[in-house]
Scaffold this active site. Sequence first.
Site, PDB file in Angstrom:
ATOM      1  N   LYS A  75     -75.374  13.901   4.804  1.00  0.00           N
ATOM      2  CA  LYS A  75     -76.630  13.763   4.076  1.00  0.00           C
ATOM      3  C   LYS A  75     -77.513  12.739   4.759  1.00  0.00           C
ATOM      4  O   LYS A  75     -77.053  11.905   5.529  1.00  0.00           O
ATOM      5  CB  LYS A  75     -76.390  13.361   2.623  1.00  0.00           C
ATOM      6  CG  LYS A  75     -75.600  12.074   2.450  1.00  0.00           C
ATOM      7  CD  LYS A  75     -75.226  11.857   1.001  1.00  0.00           C
ATOM      8  CE  LYS A  75     -74.296  10.674   0.840  1.00  0.00           C
ATOM      9  NZ  LYS A  75     -73.938  10.449  -0.558  1.00  0.00           N
ATOM     10  N   ILE A 122     -80.598  15.984   1.274  1.00  0.00           N
ATOM     11  CA  ILE A 122     -81.386  14.758   1.215  1.00  0.00           C
ATOM     12  C   ILE A 122     -81.024  14.013  -0.057  1.00  0.00           C
ATOM     13  O   ILE A 122     -81.136  14.560  -1.158  1.00  0.00           O
ATOM     14  CB  ILE A 122     -82.901  15.055   1.210  1.00  0.00           C
ATOM     15  CG1 ILE A 122     -83.291  15.934   2.404  1.00  0.00           C
ATOM     16  CG2 ILE A 122     -83.707  13.762   1.162  1.00  0.00           C
ATOM     17  CD1 ILE A 122     -82.956  15.347   3.761  1.00  0.00           C
ATOM     18  N   GLU A 123     -80.562  12.758   0.088  1.00  0.00           N
ATOM     19  CA  GLU A 123     -80.300  11.911  -1.063  1.00  0.00           C
ATOM     20  C   GLU A 123     -81.526  11.042  -1.280  1.00  0.00           C
ATOM     21  O   GLU A 123     -81.861  10.200  -0.457  1.00  0.00           O
ATOM     22  CB  GLU A 123     -79.071  11.032  -0.862  1.00  0.00           C
ATOM     23  CG  GLU A 123     -78.779  10.179  -2.078  1.00  0.00           C
ATOM     24  CD  GLU A 123     -77.428   9.496  -2.057  1.00  0.00           C
ATOM     25  OE1 GLU A 123     -77.240   8.573  -2.861  1.00  0.00           O
ATOM     26  OE2 GLU A 123     -76.559   9.874  -1.238  1.00  0.00           O
ATOM     27  N   ILE A 124     -82.197  11.304  -2.392  1.00  0.00           N
ATOM     28  CA  ILE A 124     -83.364  10.516  -2.785  1.00  0.00           C
ATOM     29  C   ILE A 124     -82.817   9.320  -3.551  1.00  0.00           C
ATOM     30  O   ILE A 124     -82.142   9.484  -4.559  1.00  0.00           O
ATOM     31  CB  ILE A 124     -84.294  11.356  -3.682  1.00  0.00           C
ATOM     32  CG1 ILE A 124     -84.745  12.625  -2.950  1.00  0.00           C
ATOM     33  CG2 ILE A 124     -85.476  10.527  -4.147  1.00  0.00           C
ATOM     34  CD1 ILE A 124     -85.382  13.652  -3.862  1.00  0.00           C
TER      35      ILE A 124
END
Length: 134
Positions: A75, A122-124
């Site tokens: 990620k 995608i880690e927000i």
Amino acid sequence: MASSVGQFCIAVEDLERSVRFYTEIMGLEEQGRTEIPNVNEVHLAGKEGGGRLQLAKFAETMRPGPIDHGFALWKIYINVDDAQSTWKKAVDAGFKSVMEPERLDRWPVVVGFVLDPDGYLIEIIQHDGPRPGE
């Protein structure tokens, strides 16, 4: 000089679509472009510094067909001020949600997950105060 991670580069299928995702939705800023034989690159970074993300579109002769993600990259973390609104903006724009943002008890963060235009996870992440017990 101390060591640090300066930049990470990912291959993308549609360079301009990826640039729009990372600038208009994730809030990064375009820092520059590089065109070299067989690859076009765009360099992105946050307004307050940190590491940089480089997007690379290879010529079809160099990398034909869809991107093979394999198992090496899990990620990409994107630090934001408001995880919920960033996640919603991505979902409203048609990007796939993997997890709606939630506050984690173990760390002082709110996190949510979406897939970018090429399927990268995608880690927000929104920092949200001190760790429990501090």
